[in-house]
Design a protein around this motif. Structure first.
Motif, PDB file in Angstrom:
ATOM      1  N   PRO A   1       0.844  -1.198   0.000  1.00  0.00           N
ATOM      2  CA  PRO A   1       0.000   0.000   0.000  1.00  0.00           C
ATOM      3  C   PRO A   1       0.878   1.246   0.000  1.00  0.00           C
ATOM      4  O   PRO A   1       2.016   1.219   0.469  1.00  0.00           O
ATOM      5  CB  PRO A   1      -0.808  -0.118   1.284  1.00  0.00           C
ATOM      6  CG  PRO A   1      -0.120  -1.128   2.116  1.00  0.00           C
ATOM      7  CD  PRO A   1       0.733  -1.964   1.224  1.00  0.00           C
ATOM      8  N   GLU A   2       0.339   2.327  -0.521  1.00  0.00           N
ATOM      9  CA  GLU A   2       1.118   3.559  -0.675  1.00  0.00           C
ATOM     10  C   GLU A   2       1.722   4.046   0.628  1.00  0.00           C
ATOM     11  O   GLU A   2       2.864   4.494   0.663  1.00  0.00           O
ATOM     12  CB  GLU A   2       0.256   4.651  -1.295  1.00  0.00           C
ATOM     13  CG  GLU A   2       1.045   5.902  -1.620  1.00  0.00           C
ATOM     14  CD  GLU A   2       0.239   6.912  -2.405  1.00  0.00           C
ATOM     15  OE1 GLU A   2       0.610   8.087  -2.330  1.00  0.00           O
ATOM     16  OE2 GLU A   2      -0.726   6.537  -3.076  1.00  0.00           O
ATOM     17  N   ASP A   3       0.956   3.955   1.728  1.00  0.00           N
ATOM     18  CA  ASP A   3       1.481   4.481   2.990  1.00  0.00           C
ATOM     19  C   ASP A   3       2.677   3.690   3.508  1.00  0.00           C
ATOM     20  O   ASP A   3       3.449   4.178   4.304  1.00  0.00           O
ATOM     21  CB  ASP A   3       0.388   4.592   4.053  1.00  0.00           C
ATOM     22  CG  ASP A   3      -0.232   3.269   4.435  1.00  0.00           C
ATOM     23  OD1 ASP A   3      -0.201   2.324   3.630  1.00  0.00           O
ATOM     24  OD2 ASP A   3      -0.787   3.197   5.543  1.00  0.00           O
ATOM     25  N   ARG A   4       2.882   2.452   3.021  1.00  0.00           N
ATOM     26  CA  ARG A   4       4.044   1.660   3.419  1.00  0.00           C
ATOM     27  C   ARG A   4       5.278   1.997   2.588  1.00  0.00           C
ATOM     28  O   ARG A   4       6.374   1.573   2.903  1.00  0.00           O
ATOM     29  CB  ARG A   4       3.747   0.163   3.272  1.00  0.00           C
ATOM     30  CG  ARG A   4       2.606  -0.361   4.094  1.00  0.00           C
ATOM     31  CD  ARG A   4       2.954  -0.731   5.512  1.00  0.00           C
ATOM     32  NE  ARG A   4       4.111  -1.529   5.697  1.00  0.00           N
ATOM     33  CZ  ARG A   4       4.128  -2.844   5.805  1.00  0.00           C
ATOM     34  NH1 ARG A   4       3.042  -3.536   5.704  1.00  0.00           N
ATOM     35  NH2 ARG A   4       5.267  -3.473   6.017  1.00  0.00           N
ATOM     36  N   LEU A   5       5.091   2.750   1.505  1.00  0.00           N
ATOM     37  CA  LEU A   5       6.199   3.066   0.604  1.00  0.00           C
ATOM     38  C   LEU A   5       6.710   4.491   0.787  1.00  0.00           C
ATOM     39  O   LEU A   5       7.366   5.032  -0.085  1.00  0.00           O
ATOM     40  CB  LEU A   5       5.773   2.835  -0.855  1.00  0.00           C
ATOM     41  CG  LEU A   5       5.421   1.397  -1.205  1.00  0.00           C
ATOM     42  CD1 LEU A   5       4.940   1.297  -2.638  1.00  0.00           C
ATOM     43  CD2 LEU A   5       6.601   0.467  -0.978  1.00  0.00           C
TER      44      LEU A   5
END
Length: 119
Positions: free
Chosen positions: A12-16
């Motif tokens: 997910p974007e928030d993990r990147l």
């Protein structure tokens, strides 16, 4: 540091995020500084800098964990016990990172067990 395309596609974007602070962290910090108020998604987005395409997902995930509450168009900090547990976990992670250094996802993946190997 580059990541492999499989990690890019499946994360997910928030993990990147490059910084150690996630979108969820920014939202929680903002709401924690205003525990007696509720905000619209756009107000939270503007205050935290979370992208418009991500704010809804971030808030929904936080709501599923009991960390924020949602009523109508407004969002507020969750109940005290859930937020305290989250805050304790975040502080523990920060202390561990300070003492041992942050995790390197590539290094972790090198030693992770593949689901196919466990069958």
């Amino acid at each position: 540091m580059p990541i492999d395309i499989e990690t890019f596609e499946s994360s997910p974007e928030d993990r990147l995020q490059q910084s150690g602070e996630t979108n969820a962290d920014r939202v929680m910090q903002f709401l924690a500084t205003h525990p007696d108020q509720a905000f619209t998604q756009s107000e939270i987005r503007d205050a935290t800098g979370v992208k418009a395409g991500s704010i809804s997902v971030v808030l929904s995930r936080l709501e599923n964990r009991g960390l924020v509450r949602h009523k109508g168009n407004y969002w507020a900090l969750g109940e005290a016990d859930d937020v305290a547990a989250y805050t304790g976990m975040v502080e523990s992670m920060r202390a561990a990172n300070d003492r041992f250094g942050e995790e390197n996802i590539e290094e972790w993946l090198e030693h992770a067990v593949d689901d196919e190997d466990t069958e």
